[in-house]
Design a protein around this motif. Structure first.
Motif, PDB file in Angstrom:
ATOM      1  N   HIS A  95       0.825  -1.204   0.000  1.00 59.16           N
ATOM      2  CA  HIS A  95       0.000   0.000   0.000  1.00 59.16           C
ATOM      3  C   HIS A  95       0.866   1.265   0.000  1.00 59.16           C
ATOM      4  O   HIS A  95       0.545   2.253  -0.661  1.00 59.16           O
ATOM      5  N   LEU A  96       1.967   1.222   0.729  1.00 60.81           N
ATOM      6  CA  LEU A  96       2.886   2.367   0.724  1.00 60.81           C
ATOM      7  C   LEU A  96       3.577   2.523  -0.630  1.00 60.81           C
ATOM      8  O   LEU A  96       3.800   3.648  -1.091  1.00 60.81           O
ATOM      9  N   ARG A  97       3.905   1.406  -1.261  1.00 61.63           N
ATOM     10  CA  ARG A  97       4.513   1.484  -2.594  1.00 61.63           C
ATOM     11  C   ARG A  97       3.591   2.211  -3.568  1.00 61.63           C
ATOM     12  O   ARG A  97       4.018   3.101  -4.317  1.00 61.63           O
ATOM     13  N   ILE A  98       2.319   1.848  -3.566  1.00 70.24           N
ATOM     14  CA  ILE A  98       1.346   2.480  -4.458  1.00 70.24           C
ATOM     15  C   ILE A  98       1.211   3.965  -4.139  1.00 70.24           C
ATOM     16  O   ILE A  98       1.201   4.818  -5.036  1.00 70.24           O
ATOM     17  N   ALA A  99       1.146   4.294  -2.847  1.00 69.05           N
ATOM     18  CA  ALA A  99       0.970   5.693  -2.440  1.00 69.05           C
ATOM     19  C   ALA A  99       2.201   6.529  -2.765  1.00 69.05           C
ATOM     20  O   ALA A  99       2.078   7.670  -3.253  1.00 69.05           O
ATOM     21  N   LYS A 105       0.571  12.247  -0.010  1.00 70.30           N
ATOM     22  CA  LYS A 105       0.966  12.360   1.385  1.00 70.30           C
ATOM     23  C   LYS A 105       0.248  11.268   2.178  1.00 70.30           C
ATOM     24  O   LYS A 105      -0.978  11.114   2.070  1.00 70.30           O
ATOM     25  N   THR A 106       1.005  10.518   2.988  1.00 68.69           N
ATOM     26  CA  THR A 106       0.459   9.297   3.576  1.00 68.69           C
ATOM     27  C   THR A 106       0.770   9.210   5.067  1.00 68.69           C
ATOM     28  O   THR A 106       1.885   9.518   5.501  1.00 68.69           O
ATOM     29  N   LEU A 126      11.598   5.179  -0.695  1.00 73.17           N
ATOM     30  CA  LEU A 126      11.723   6.556  -0.225  1.00 73.17           C
ATOM     31  C   LEU A 126      12.902   7.260  -0.888  1.00 73.17           C
ATOM     32  O   LEU A 126      12.835   8.451  -1.224  1.00 73.17           O
ATOM     33  N   GLN A 127      13.982   6.516  -1.104  1.00 71.91           N
ATOM     34  CA  GLN A 127      15.150   7.078  -1.780  1.00 71.91           C
ATOM     35  C   GLN A 127      14.792   7.464  -3.213  1.00 71.91           C
ATOM     36  O   GLN A 127      15.146   8.561  -3.687  1.00 71.91           O
ATOM     37  N   GLN A 134       7.232  12.394   2.851  1.00 70.20           N
ATOM     38  CA  GLN A 134       5.954  12.048   2.223  1.00 70.20           C
ATOM     39  C   GLN A 134       5.137  11.109   3.100  1.00 70.20           C
ATOM     40  O   GLN A 134       3.914  11.106   3.051  1.00 70.20           O
ATOM     41  N   VAL A 135       5.811  10.284   3.905  1.00 67.37           N
ATOM     42  CA  VAL A 135       5.131   9.297   4.741  1.00 67.37           C
ATOM     43  C   VAL A 135       5.296   9.664   6.210  1.00 67.37           C
ATOM     44  O   VAL A 135       6.415   9.876   6.683  1.00 67.37           O
TER      45      VAL A 135
END
Length: 399
Positions: A95-99, A105-106, A126-127, A134-135
């Motif tokens: 889910h974080l990959r998609i966002a 902003k997550t 993130l890199q 962003q997270v």
């Protein structure tokens, strides 16, 4: 400006946070959610849930938005200002990959991910995105008034150089039984009890010391929620808090593999150490700490709501206070403050007291503690942190 909020994984925790957002923030709209079995929907609708420490009379009714079949569909059909990730832990990374790739902003609930490999995958994402900020991470106890007073005592110099910390997180039988019945009972979904429940505490004391662990050791197992302790008739307390996805009615004969007590030993990089104990069958629960420094001692309890600071040279009590939480609070007054700070961050760019990198560091510490427990060895984290730092991601300056 109206903030448009979407949710993936509408469990009890996110449902409760939607209540806090709805009651404390203006100009927000919940536009939709993704969850085939949204256990937390009742909380959004103003219904009380057993085991959620909120006065039902404090709940209000909010519109959760439309249900969507997938996160991709939710993001495609809505221009979100904030995505909240409350799915089971093992789903967080996807889910974080998609966002992250969508540039949304997550806010992610803890723990961020469940394994060491997933930790490094998220660091790579993130890199590539070039934006650690962003997270955001839901390590809510960083926002607790008690913890802020502890940090103030450190920053004032009244503790001096910290030498050692004794701390615990003890939860009541109704909550322990919930873990044995919920999806969290399986380490493949939760990452294990130390990660799922105690990453909060590991983060607090790493934040206090301001250093990472150098070496860790750990011992533990399951002794309370085992078949030989199963009563002839199961008391109501063991079924009090309802389970969500992949739930079970079994408590003492659960098919889960998580443990119910653990002791962790942590040595930080300059020799400071932590002795941490957790147990999920404590009738009179507490979550306390004693921080011993060269100039003073700080004691506190997040459940019994007190903080005391004592000078070493003359045993003078410098601070002795207690705290009161609102009838909406589920974490000793910290949830409302976290939401206030997050929306101040979203609207005004204000710094937050904890970053996604802090969450990943605390998570790795928990993962390595379980590695130490399972291997019966002391685990050195030097190479782990070297790999972590190879991604060259800097923490934002915290508030």
């Amino acid at each position: 400006m109206t903030f448009k909020i979407g949710v993936v994984g509408l469990g009890y925790r996110i449902g409760y946070l939607m209540q806090v957002i709805g009651q404390t923030q203006k100009d927000i709209e919940f536009v939709g959610y993704v969850d085939p079995n949204p256990a937390g929907l009742g909380l959004v609708n103003g219904e009380g849930v057993p085991g959620i420490s909120v006065d039902p009379s404090a709940l209000k009714t909010f519109n959760p938005g439309k249900p969507f079949d997938s996160l991709e569909e939710l993001l495609e059909k809505n221009d979100l200002d904030l995505l909240m990730v409350g799915s089971p832990n093992h789903m967080h990374l996807e889910h974080l990959r998609i966002a992250i790739k969508a540039g949304v902003k997550t806010f992610a609930e803890k723990p961020v991910v469940t394994t060491e490999a997933q930790t490094f995958e998220l660091l790579e994402l993130l890199q590539e995105a070039g934006n650690v900020d962003q997270v955001m991470i839901g390590l809510v106890l960083r926002y607790a008034p008690l913890y802020r007073d502890l940090i103030a005592a450190r920053d004032s110099g009244k503790l001096g150089n910290i030498a050692s910390i004794e701390a615990s997180e003890h939860i009541a039988p109704y909550h322990g039984a919930f873990f044995m019945r919920d999806w969290r009972r399986n380490s493949e979904f939760s990452g294990g009890f130390m990660l799922e429940k105690c990453c909060h505490d590991l983060d607090l004391y790493q934040g206090l010391v301001g250093k990472r662990p150098k070496r860790v050791a750990s011992f533990g197992g399951r002794r309370s929620f085992v078949p030989e302790n199963k009563p002839d008739e199961l008391a109501d307390v063991y079924q009090y808090k309802p389970s969500g996805w992949n739930g079970s009615d079994k408590v003492f004969d659960s098919d889960g593999d998580i443990i119910d007590y653990q002791t962790a030993l942590v040595e930080y990089q300059d020799g400071e150490n932590l002795c941490f104990h957790t147990n999920m069958n404590v009738p009179d629960e507490f979550r306390r700490f004693a921080v011993i420094g060269s100039k003073g001692m700080a004691e506190g309890d997040f459940i019994r709501n007190f903080f005391k600071l004592t000078a070493a040279e003359n045993s003078e009590t410098l601070v002795d206070k207690s705290y009161e939480a609102s009838n909406l609070s589920a974490h000793y007054g910290a949830d409302e403050q976290m939401i206030e700070d997050i929306f101040n961050h979203l609207r005004n760019g204000a710094k937050l007291p904890v970053s996604i990198l802090d969450g990943l560091e605390a998570g790795l510490t928990a993962i390595k503690l379980d590695e130490a427990r399972l291997s019966g060895s002391v685990v050195d984290l030097t190479e782990t942190w070297a790999k972590f730092d190879s991604y060259k991601l800097a923490k934002e300056e915290v508030a």
